[in-house]
Scaffold this active site. Structure first.
Site, short mmCIF file in Angstrom:
data_model
loop_
_atom_site.label_atom_id
_atom_site.label_comp_id
_atom_site.label_asym_id
_atom_site.label_seq_id
_atom_site.Cartn_x
_atom_site.Cartn_y
_atom_site.Cartn_z
N CYS A 299 -58.54 12.01 -15.56
CA CYS A 299 -57.28 12.75 -15.37
C CYS A 299 -56.05 11.83 -15.34
CB CYS A 299 -57.35 13.55 -14.08
SG CYS A 299 -55.82 14.45 -13.75
N VAL B 289 -57.08 18.48 -9.66
CA VAL B 289 -56.89 17.15 -9.09
C VAL B 289 -55.58 16.61 -9.65
CG1 VAL B 289 -59.33 16.62 -8.76
CG2 VAL B 289 -58.28 16.13 -10.98
N GLU C 267 -50.52 18.20 -6.25
CA GLU C 267 -49.46 17.92 -7.23
C GLU C 267 -49.16 16.40 -7.25
OE1 GLU C 267 -48.01 19.57 -9.70
OE2 GLU C 267 -49.30 21.27 -9.24
N1 LIG Z 1 -49.31 19.57 -12.18
C1 LIG Z 1 -50.57 18.99 -11.75
C2 LIG Z 1 -51.51 18.93 -12.94
C3 LIG Z 1 -52.90 18.42 -12.53
C4 LIG Z 1 -53.96 18.79 -13.58
O1 LIG Z 1 -53.68 19.48 -14.57
N2 LIG Z 1 -55.18 18.31 -13.33
C5 LIG Z 1 -56.28 18.68 -14.21
C6 LIG Z 1 -57.12 17.47 -14.61
S1 LIG Z 1 -56.19 16.29 -15.52
C7 LIG Z 1 -57.22 19.60 -13.47
O2 LIG Z 1 -57.52 19.39 -12.33
N3 LIG Z 1 -57.73 20.62 -14.16
C8 LIG Z 1 -58.71 21.50 -13.62
C9 LIG Z 1 -58.41 22.93 -13.89
O3 LIG Z 1 -57.30 23.24 -14.38
O4 LIG Z 1 -59.27 23.76 -13.63
C10 LIG Z 1 -50.31 17.62 -11.15
O5 LIG Z 1 -49.33 16.97 -11.56
O6 LIG Z 1 -51.05 17.20 -10.24
#
Ligand SMILES: N[C@@H](CCC(=O)N[C@@H](CS)C(=O)NCC(=O)O)C(=O)O
Length: 224
Positions: free
Chosen positions: A14, A54, A71
Site C-alpha cells: 500500500c 490501511v 487516513e
Molecule cells: N485515503 C486513504 C486511502 C487508503 C487506501 O486506499 N488503502 C487501501 C490499500 S492501498 C486499502 O486499504 N484498501 C482496502 C479496501 O478498500 O477495501 C488514506 O490516505 O489512508
C-alpha cells in the site's frame, strides 16, 4: 514529543501505508508494523478501521486508552506534531499551505499512475499514461533546484510522491523512460527519493516481487 507505543497497521504494497512509514523512519521513531490481508480482512481489523482501509496507527497511551488513527495524511500530520526529528512541513504558513496543496495533487497523481499501471488494454494504458505524464509536466514547472520538492530539505510532499515513483523502478525501463523523458527536474527528484534511506526502508525486501505478482494477477499489460 510523545512516548506512546505506536503500531502501523499495514499492507505490504500500500502506497498510503508507505507515507506513514516514511514519516516514522524520518523521525527516527520506533514502531511495530502489522500487515493485514486486505483480500480477507480479519474481524479485529474491521472493528478498528471505520473505512476498512490501511493504514491505521494504533497509539497506546500510558492511561491504557488506546487510540486508532485512520487516513494516511492524518497519521502523518499527527506524527509531525508529536514526534521529534526533522520537521517535514515548512515553518512558513504560505509555504506549508502550498506543500499541502501539492500533497493533494500527489494523491490524484497516484490515482492516475495506478490506473496506468493496472490497465488491461492498450487504449486505457495510453489514455492513463498521457494523463499521468501531464501531471508530471506540471510538476516539472514548479520544481526548483532540488533534490527534493522543497529544495534541500526532505518534506511531507516527498513522503507522498516517493511511493508513486517507486513503481517506475519496477516496470519495463523503456516504458519508464518514455514517461519521464524530457522532464529533468522530475527525473532527478525521482532518483533522489529512490536513494533516501527512509524510502528504501518503508517497504519489505520482497516488495518488487509482490508488486510484479500483483500486476500479473491483474492481467495488466505491463506485467512481465
Ligand atoms: N485515503 C486513504 C486511502 C487508503 C487506501 O486506499 N488503502 C487501501 C490499500 S492501498 C486499502 O486499504 N484498501 C482496502 C479496501 O478498500 O477495501 C488514506 O490516505 O489512508
Amino acid at each position: 514529543m510523545t512516548t506512546s507505543k505506536l503500531t502501523l497497521i499495514s499492507h505490504p504494497l500500500c502506497p498510503f501505508v508507505q507515507r506513514a512509514a516514511i514519516v516514522l523512519l524520518e523521525k527516527g521513531v520506533s514502531f511495530d508494523r502489522i500487515d493485514v490481508d486486505l483480500a480477507d480482512k480479519p474481524d479485529w481489523f474491521l472493528a478498528l478501521s471505520p473505512t476498512g482501509k490501511v493504514p491505521l496507527l494504533k497509539v497506546e497511551r500510558a492511561d491504557d486508552r488506546d487510540a486508532i488513527l485512520f487516513e494516511s495524511m492524518v497519521i502523518c500530520e499527527y506524527l509531525e506534531e508529536t514526534q521529534g526529528g526533522g520537521k517535514l512541513y515548512s515553518e512558513d504558513a504560505l509555504s506549508r499551505a502550498q506543500q499541502r496543496a501539492w500533497i493533494e495533487y500527489g494523491t490524484a497523481t497516484l490515482a492516475e499512475a495506478w490506473q496506468f499501471l493496472n490497465a488491461k488494454d492498450r487504449a486505457t494504458a495510453d489514455a492513463k499514461r498521457a494523463a499521468f505524464r501531464n501531471r508530471l509536466e506540471r510538476l516539472e514547472d514548479v520544481l526548483d533546484q532540488g533534490p527534493y520538492f522543497s529544495g534541500s530539505t526532505f518534506s511531507m510532499v516527498d513522503a507522498v510522491f516517493a511511493p508513486l515513483f517507486r513503481y517506475f523502478d519496477l516496470i519495463n525501463p523503456t516504458v519508464t523512460q518514455m514517461i519521464f523523458q524530457g522532464l529533468p527536474r522530475v527525473s532527478l527528484w525521482r532518483e533522489a527519493l529512490a536513494l533516501r534511506e527512509s524510502v528504501v526502508a518503508a517497504v519489505g525486501r520482497d516488495y518488487g516481487r509482490r508488486f510484479k505478482q500483483h500486476l500479473a494477477e491483474q492481467q495488466a499489460i505491463l506485467a512481465d
